[in-house]
Design a protein around this motif. Sequence first.
Motif, mmCIF file in Angstrom:
data_model
loop_
_atom_site.group_PDB
_atom_site.id
_atom_site.type_symbol
_atom_site.label_atom_id
_atom_site.label_comp_id
_atom_site.label_asym_id
_atom_site.label_seq_id
_atom_site.Cartn_x
_atom_site.Cartn_y
_atom_site.Cartn_z
ATOM 1 N N LEU A 1 -11.032 -2.107 3.827
ATOM 2 C CA LEU A 1 -12.227 -1.776 3.670
ATOM 3 C C LEU A 1 -12.841 -3.123 2.998
ATOM 4 O O LEU A 1 -13.999 -3.212 2.943
ATOM 5 N N TYR A 2 -12.046 -4.016 2.492
ATOM 6 C CA TYR A 2 -12.698 -5.120 1.658
ATOM 7 C C TYR A 2 -12.389 -6.591 2.266
ATOM 8 O O TYR A 2 -11.079 -6.502 2.730
ATOM 9 N N ARG A 3 -13.173 -7.426 2.075
ATOM 10 C CA ARG A 3 -12.813 -8.778 2.514
ATOM 11 C C ARG A 3 -11.649 -9.647 1.757
ATOM 12 O O ARG A 3 -10.844 -10.008 2.313
ATOM 13 N N ILE A 4 -11.783 -9.301 0.397
ATOM 14 C CA ILE A 4 -10.621 -9.875 -0.242
ATOM 15 C C ILE A 4 -9.947 -8.782 -0.815
ATOM 16 O O ILE A 4 -10.188 -7.779 -1.881
ATOM 17 N N THR A 5 -8.728 -8.540 -0.421
ATOM 18 C CA THR A 5 -7.745 -7.308 -0.703
ATOM 19 C C THR A 5 -6.142 -7.683 -0.346
ATOM 20 O O THR A 5 -5.907 -8.815 -0.192
ATOM 21 N N ASN A 6 -5.464 -6.761 -0.888
ATOM 22 C CA ASN A 6 -4.163 -7.000 -0.629
ATOM 23 C C ASN A 6 -3.415 -6.762 0.733
ATOM 24 O O ASN A 6 -3.067 -5.565 1.047
ATOM 25 N N GLY B 1 -0.352 -0.951 1.350
ATOM 26 C CA GLY B 1 -1.085 0.313 1.376
ATOM 27 C C GLY B 1 -1.954 0.429 0.289
ATOM 28 O O GLY B 1 -1.666 1.334 -0.851
ATOM 29 N N VAL B 2 -3.285 -0.236 0.289
ATOM 30 C CA VAL B 2 -4.040 -0.263 -0.978
ATOM 31 C C VAL B 2 -5.338 1.122 -0.753
ATOM 32 O O VAL B 2 -5.745 1.430 -1.634
ATOM 33 N N GLY B 3 -4.950 1.910 0.398
ATOM 34 C CA GLY B 3 -6.115 2.975 0.501
ATOM 35 C C GLY B 3 -7.301 2.604 0.638
ATOM 36 O O GLY B 3 -7.879 1.782 1.299
ATOM 37 N N LEU B 4 -8.308 3.217 -0.211
ATOM 38 C CA LEU B 4 -9.564 2.983 -0.536
ATOM 39 C C LEU B 4 -9.968 2.015 -1.280
ATOM 40 O O LEU B 4 -11.094 1.743 -1.831
ATOM 41 N N PHE B 5 -8.873 1.278 -1.921
ATOM 42 C CA PHE B 5 -8.998 0.328 -3.086
ATOM 43 C C PHE B 5 -8.859 -1.011 -2.409
ATOM 44 O O PHE B 5 -8.441 -1.198 -1.204
ATOM 45 N N ALA B 6 -9.191 -1.941 -3.119
ATOM 46 C CA ALA B 6 -8.782 -3.530 -2.578
ATOM 47 C C ALA B 6 -7.757 -4.060 -3.304
ATOM 48 O O ALA B 6 -7.087 -5.002 -2.832
ATOM 49 N N ASN B 7 -7.012 -3.489 -4.530
ATOM 50 C CA ASN B 7 -5.907 -3.869 -5.131
ATOM 51 C C ASN B 7 -4.799 -2.815 -4.965
ATOM 52 O O ASN B 7 -5.247 -1.640 -5.489
ATOM 53 N N ARG B 8 -3.747 -3.279 -4.856
ATOM 54 C CA ARG B 8 -2.575 -2.114 -4.608
ATOM 55 C C ARG B 8 -2.266 -1.761 -6.098
ATOM 56 O O ARG B 8 -1.744 -0.495 -5.952
ATOM 57 N N ASN B 9 -2.486 -2.362 -7.247
ATOM 58 C CA ASN B 9 -1.967 -2.002 -8.242
ATOM 59 C C ASN B 9 -3.017 -0.688 -8.767
ATOM 60 O O ASN B 9 -2.601 0.443 -9.304
#
Length: 410
Positions: free
Chosen positions: A115-120, A124-132
């Motif tokens: 969902l984000y241009r800058i992500t992991n 499997g980041v789901g609805l987030f941009a960061n896997r953490n």
Amino acid sequence: MFPLYILGALLALMVLQLIPLPPSVWTALPERQIFANIADIAAIEQPWRPLTLSPSKTLNSLFALAVPIAAMMLYLNLDREYRRRAVPVLIILCSISALWAIFQAIGPARGPLYLYRITNFGSGVGLFANRNHQAVMLASTIVMLGWYAGSLKPHVRQAVLKFYASVATILVFVPLIFITGSRAGLLLMMPALVLALCLIYFGGYYPGKTARKRRPSSSKFSLPSGRRLMLVIGIITISGMAIASVLLSRSLAFDRLFSGGDVEELRWQLLPTLVTMLKDYMPWGSGFGSFEHVYKIYETPELLRPSYLNQAHNDWLQFFIEGGVPALLIAICAIVWFCVRLGTVAKTWRSSNPVKYGVLMCLAAILFLLAASIGDYPLRVPIIMAIFAVLVCVFNDGINSVQRRDSNQP
């Protein structure tokens, strides 16, 4: 409710950081001389400036507080029956993110599900941009699922189905955290599983509870009880899935746990710089949200990387760097309130069953998010801010329920 006052104090502090100050006051603040020198060199009259070194970022932080405040206000406006459904709603929300991560994991590494241009990408980041952030949320949800499975009432509709669905969801989250690639999530998953199994084991519900009890057999050998059997099966199943994830080379988090990386090396190298910034901007701070810009003043050639550093990856230090002593006082007030409320449960631990397990669940989930903030910034993400705010409200309601039960006892 006191947590709402804490958010109000943070909001007031951010507003104060945005109020323009006269040049004589502003230039006397720590580490502002470099900006005053720039104006002198450019032959520009010293303007009135706010305390924050990045007004736009501080304004953004101010607006971001609308998320936890709205979450708390919505929760506090619910009656008791709907408040009880808050944690199941959080579980559903987190499960949606987990399901989204599964589709990301089986799909292309740079597919449209990210969902984000800058992500992991590839994780499997789901609805987030960061896997953490995804992994930490999953670890916290494991504790919620354990509490929910153990807190079901035998007369609840489809209680058995809900129980096994909760346990099955935990079994899905375990390998998902492994393949997410987050070391923070992997480290938090271990205590989360232990707590979840304890909440299920000591909870008030387990399948077959309402069944007629059989007379004890005269034989020395007897089958284990339902609770013990579930505990053994759960431990064996979870351990087997974790081992399988590692052996099948799908455990990116396990590999990263024992191997260094450029980002991890940077975090250790960054620590002395963060401490220096903390000392330099005391007692008033640099302004909330200003770290990304202020850090460039302190960035040395050894710390330069192809990617930029937008957060300190240590939210505790960054919070005090940006907020100074006022932020420290607000944090101390929150911690004192938290400890005092927790002491209420400790004094009535034996008489507060089963409400105490809900308090224990909220305590664990809150501490997981605070612990993750040592090496990252999960509480700056809107979804996690809302979850954290609701958990604090549920925690406070649980304490109030414990107090009521204790006062009603003879």
